[in-house]
Design an enzyme around this catalytic site. Structure first.
Site, short mmCIF file in Angstrom:
data_model
loop_
_atom_site.label_atom_id
_atom_site.label_comp_id
_atom_site.label_asym_id
_atom_site.label_seq_id
_atom_site.Cartn_x
_atom_site.Cartn_y
_atom_site.Cartn_z
N CYS A 88 0.84 -1.20 0.00
CA CYS A 88 0.00 0.00 0.00
C CYS A 88 0.88 1.26 0.00
CB CYS A 88 -1.00 -0.03 1.16
SG CYS A 88 -2.31 1.19 0.95
N HIS A 196 -3.77 -4.83 -0.41
CA HIS A 196 -3.29 -5.38 0.87
C HIS A 196 -3.30 -6.90 0.82
CE1 HIS A 196 -3.19 -1.71 3.39
NE2 HIS A 196 -4.06 -1.27 2.49
N GLU A 198 -2.30 -8.87 2.99
CA GLU A 198 -2.64 -9.38 4.33
C GLU A 198 -4.14 -9.33 4.59
OE1 GLU A 198 -1.60 -6.43 3.67
OE2 GLU A 198 -2.16 -4.95 5.18
#
Lengths: 216, 254
Positions: A88, A196, A198
């Site tokens: 990001c 993202h 994650e």
């Protein structure tokens, strides 16, 4: 011996979810995940992750404020060969310049500038927030085995600014939001995702897994 | 490549427990928010929302543990709302593993709190709750305290002000429709969505899958939030997504 992965903590946002996602993927390779603000631990790490949430200038200032961190990154990543992933704003910081609020120099490892998203269709909302698919511009190890394209897996995006890459060969993947949006950049041992991983469920876990095995 | 509409199940949490329980799968403990979060993650929810309705400080601290344990298992975006009054509250939630926070009464009492929070943490993690009741045709007013206390503030003007101060997303809840299962207040949702440049989440009143479609198509929302239709197993996330996709809404089906 187990590899160590340093996730750089410079006060920019939520690191717990990144740590958990990398730990989960790391169970496969036995990688040890360390969230750290210590440049010396980053210097000794086998892989380096730079997350980031917030404004470009604030994140860059935060990174500069960590003693010796940028010098270590220059040595290990820009001049060295340590596999690196920016996420990001951590990806945006790789650009030459950020144009958010003010003009701020970035790390300059990717030949691009970070600018406001301006969708052609004014009905499109900014931030570009939610799930979108990826169009691969050039194959990359981090995307290996991941179904991409219109009917592929989705990645989670949340951003109001994006990187316009001057050096076309450094664009790995794009998405569409009222025009093309750079989704992933890379060169040599350096990679960055605007989305993202994650937070991107199946696609994210596969990408992180690939990163932990990546030998650029 | 198209940005997909999002389905967001919302769990009301009090003192670390789900308020009404969740019955849509065989959970060992239907009152454990983390178990429910894991099940929703597996079911393909696009995001998750915890609304903390704790009455006390002691109760409030339990939400941090809920969020932290959720972050260990769920690799999806999580928003937490309820009782957030300061940047310190936000910082603790983000460190626990939340991605976004939803600010409610504090944004009404002190609109500049939104600006301070957005400056500190970035617009992308600041959601402002717009809890509104219809007061006359085409006019809605902000209500606080679970819809009991009128404020005299025009809902659309409040929403526009919140975005000017840095809200990255708005959670628009019709206090008239909440809990009625009679559908979103579409006019309210659309009035707000058309007035701001940020994504709007439609909330309050979902009873059927067509209501979800209406929220996106007619309400111009980017996401729909629902609680009971999912918790009580009336519909699964998968059924909801398939129904919306069949209605021509771009959905994430992976």
């Amino acid at each position: 011996m187990s590899e160590t992965v340093a996730i750089i903590d410079y006060g920019a946002g939520n690191l717990r979810s990144a740590e958990k996602a990398f730990s989960r993927a790391g169970m496969e390779t036995g990688a040890i995940i360390r969230v750290t603000a210590d440049a010396e631990l980053v210097r000794r790490a086998d892989r380096i992750v730079l997350p980031g949430v917030g404004a470009f200038a604030d994140c860059m200032a935060g990174l500069r404020a960590v003693d010796a961190m940028i010098a270590v990154l220059e040595e290990k990543v820009a001049r060295g060969t340590t596999p690196f992933l920016g996420i990001c704003v951590g990806m945006q910081l790789l650009a030459r310049t950020g144009r958010e609020k003010s003009e701020t120099p970035g790390l300059g490892w990717i030949d691009g500038v970070v600018e406001a998203i301006m969708p052609h269709d004014p009905a499109l909302k900014v931030p570009h927030m939610g799930w979108n698919t990826l169009a691969v511009a050039r194959p990359h190890k981090l995307l290996e085995g991941i179904e991409t394209g219109e009917n592929g897996l989705h990645a989670y995006f949340v951003h109001s600014y994006h990187m316009r890459v001057t050096a076309e060969e450094q664009v790995i993947a794009t998405t569409q939001y009222g025009g093309p949006i750079t989704a992933m950049v890379g060169r040599d041992n350096i990679a960055g995702t605007q989305f993202h991983p994650e937070k991107s469920q199946a696609l994210g876990q596969a990408l992180i897994s690939n990163f932990l095995k990546w030998r650029p | 490549m198209t940005l997909k509409a999002r389905i967001i199940p919302c769990l009301d949490v009090k003192d670390g427990r789900i308020v009404k329980g969740v019955n849509f799968v065989d959970l060992v403990d239907a009152g454990d928010p983390v178990e429910a979060a894991i099940a929703y993650d597996a079911a393909g929810a696009d995001e998750l929302c915890f609304l903390d309705i704790a009455a006390s400080h002691e109760g409030r601290d339990t939400i941090f543990d809920v969020v932290a344990r959720t972050a260990e298992h769920c690799f999806m975006p999580v928003t937490v709302g309820g009782g957030i009054k300061s940047n310190e509250d936000i910082r603790k939630l983000l460190l626990s593993g939340a991605d976004k926070v939803s600010i409610n009464s504090a944004a009404v009492a002190d609109p500049d709190f939104v600006a301070r929070a957005a400056d500190k943490f970035g617009n992308q993690c600041i959601v402002v709750s717009v809890d509104a009741k219809r007061v006359e045709d085409g006019r809605w007013e902000i209500f606080t305290h679970g819809g009991r206390k009128p404020t005299g503030i025009d809902a659309v003007a409040f929403a526009v002000g919140a975005v000017e101060r840095g809200a990255g997303e708005l959670l628009v809840t019709s206090m008239d429709r909440d809990g009625t299962r009679s559908g979103f207040d579409i006019e309210l949702t659309r009035a707000v969505a058309d007035a701001v440049a940020v994504p709007v989440i439609a909330s309050g009143g979902v009873g059927t899958l067509d209501h979800l479609v209406e929220g996106i198509k007619e309400g111009h929302a980017a996401a729909v939030l629902a609680a009971s239709i999912f918790h009580f197993g009336t519909f699964t996330i998968g059924e909801a997504k398939a129904h919306m996709a069949a209605a021509g809404i771009p959905m994430r089906l992976d």
